[in-house]
Scaffold this motif. Structure first.
Motif, mmCIF file in Angstrom:
data_model
loop_
_atom_site.group_PDB
_atom_site.id
_atom_site.type_symbol
_atom_site.label_atom_id
_atom_site.label_comp_id
_atom_site.label_asym_id
_atom_site.label_seq_id
_atom_site.Cartn_x
_atom_site.Cartn_y
_atom_site.Cartn_z
ATOM 1 N N ASP A 4 34.458 56.578 25.735
ATOM 2 C CA ASP A 4 33.179 56.491 26.457
ATOM 3 C C ASP A 4 33.336 57.313 27.734
ATOM 4 O OD1 ASP A 4 30.823 55.771 27.705
ATOM 5 O OD2 ASP A 4 31.197 53.609 27.635
ATOM 6 N N PHE A 5 32.649 58.430 27.804
ATOM 7 C CA PHE A 5 32.885 59.393 28.880
ATOM 8 C C PHE A 5 31.894 59.300 30.033
ATOM 9 C CE2 PHE A 5 34.741 61.246 25.035
ATOM 10 C CZ PHE A 5 36.011 61.575 25.482
ATOM 11 N N PHE A 11 31.283 53.298 43.662
ATOM 12 C CA PHE A 11 31.299 54.522 44.446
ATOM 13 C C PHE A 11 29.953 55.242 44.363
ATOM 14 C CE2 PHE A 11 36.159 55.497 44.691
ATOM 15 C CZ PHE A 11 36.339 54.277 45.317
ATOM 16 N N SER A 12 29.122 54.865 43.382
ATOM 17 C CA SER A 12 27.736 55.330 43.369
ATOM 18 C C SER A 12 26.839 54.112 43.169
ATOM 19 C CB SER A 12 27.502 56.437 42.324
ATOM 20 O OG SER A 12 27.859 56.033 41.019
ATOM 21 N N ASP A 13 26.301 53.904 41.968
ATOM 22 C CA ASP A 13 25.376 52.780 41.780
ATOM 23 C C ASP A 13 25.877 51.758 40.776
ATOM 24 O OD1 ASP A 13 25.126 54.528 39.671
ATOM 25 O OD2 ASP A 13 22.947 54.428 39.567
ATOM 26 N N GLY A 14 27.202 51.694 40.579
ATOM 27 C CA GLY A 14 27.785 50.700 39.700
ATOM 28 C C GLY A 14 28.225 49.455 40.453
ATOM 29 N N SER A 148 23.200 54.807 25.281
ATOM 30 C CA SER A 148 22.687 53.452 25.083
ATOM 31 C C SER A 148 22.026 52.905 26.339
ATOM 32 C CB SER A 148 23.818 52.507 24.642
ATOM 33 O OG SER A 148 24.916 52.580 25.532
ATOM 34 N N ARG A 149 21.916 53.717 27.381
ATOM 35 C CA ARG A 149 21.322 53.259 28.636
ATOM 36 C C ARG A 149 19.824 53.008 28.468
ATOM 37 N NH1 ARG A 149 22.952 50.538 33.019
ATOM 38 N NH2 ARG A 149 21.644 50.995 34.816
ATOM 39 N N ASP A 175 26.813 55.054 29.635
ATOM 40 C CA ASP A 175 26.231 55.170 30.978
ATOM 41 C C ASP A 175 26.309 53.805 31.667
ATOM 42 O OD1 ASP A 175 24.933 56.041 33.252
ATOM 43 O OD2 ASP A 175 23.042 56.534 32.256
ATOM 44 N N ALA A 176 27.455 53.142 31.511
ATOM 45 C CA ALA A 176 27.635 51.794 32.028
ATOM 46 C C ALA A 176 27.638 51.765 33.551
ATOM 47 C CB ALA A 176 28.943 51.202 31.506
ATOM 48 N N HIS A 177 26.930 50.794 34.117
ATOM 49 C CA HIS A 177 26.933 50.570 35.554
ATOM 50 C C HIS A 177 27.621 49.242 35.898
ATOM 51 C CE1 HIS A 177 24.151 53.874 35.410
ATOM 52 N NE2 HIS A 177 23.975 53.857 36.719
#
Length: 220
Positions: A4-5, A11-14, A148-149, A175-177
């Motif tokens: 999963d890339f 550090f951003s929105d996670g 899948s986001r 695109d996991a957060h």
């Protein structure tokens, strides 16, 4: 084993710091995770070093490939090539570009700039991708994302249809957060099937494209 890339940290929105995200991925059976926080010139120099250090820490102690990357997000399309080059110079293992998703006001021309750059590795959730953009992605070895986001995934069917005709290399990313967004069980395959990919196409992604992508970015 899951590859999963495309994931994000605090550090951003996670929700988690990089090492936490990698740890959850390892616990869920991931073989490879890419950390790709949103960047522009405002934070690119500050983020890449710390993310690299957590990726190196994870790889030293756990059986997982952790790739430090960036996602160039909502920047002027004409700045993409130069900023992608700068990210690589700073040590980013991969460069993603936040594509022209239909649920955000990304600047028109972003997809074209991304697939035209030799420094970009992956175009994320490209929305209403055009045949010409897909052709350039093939010519310049830029991989195209099936996501899948929520929201971004609404155009997966279009991405598959246009990308298939051009012969692009697909990757399936979360695109996991949050660790709750990471793949578990057979969900990555279900995303592929729901996007209109065939079983054969899914197997090509899992058994070939993922390793080819790692080789492209220097991890094989």
């Amino acid at each position: 084993m899951t590859y999963d890339f495309h994931t994000h940290t605090c550090f951003s929105d996670g929700a988690s710091i990089p090492i936490e995200m990698i740890r959850f991925a390892h616990a869920y059976g991931y073989k490879c995770i890419g950390i790709s926080d949103h960047v522009s010139y405002s934070n690119i120099e500050q983020l890449i070093g710390p993310i690299r250090r957590d990726c190196e820490l994870a790889e030293k102690y756990w059986d997982i490939i952790a790739v430090p990357g960036v996602e160039l997000t909502n920047i002027p399309a004409d700045s993409i090539d130069g900023m992608a080059k700068r990210a690589k110079e700073l040590g980013a293992g991969m460069v993603l570009v936040h594509g022209e998703t239909i649920v955000e006001e990304v600047e028109e021309g972003t997809n074209m700039a991304a697939v035209s750059s030799k420094y970009v590795d992956l175009l994320a959730h490209p929305g209403l991708i055009t045949p010409r953009e897909a052709e350039l992605a093939v010519d310049n070895d830029v991989y195209i994302e099936i996501t899948s986001r929520i929201g971004h995934s609404l155009s997966n069917g279009r991405v598959v249809k246009i990308g298939r005709s051009a012969g692009v290399k697909f990757l399936i990313n979360s695109d996991a957060h949050s660790h709750n967004d990471l793949y578990r069980g057979d969900f990555q395959r279900e995303v592929a099937m729901g996007s209109g990919l065939s079983e054969e196409e899914y197997n090509i992604i899992i058994n070939s494209n993922q390793e080819k992508f790692l080789k492209k970015i220097g991890y094989r």
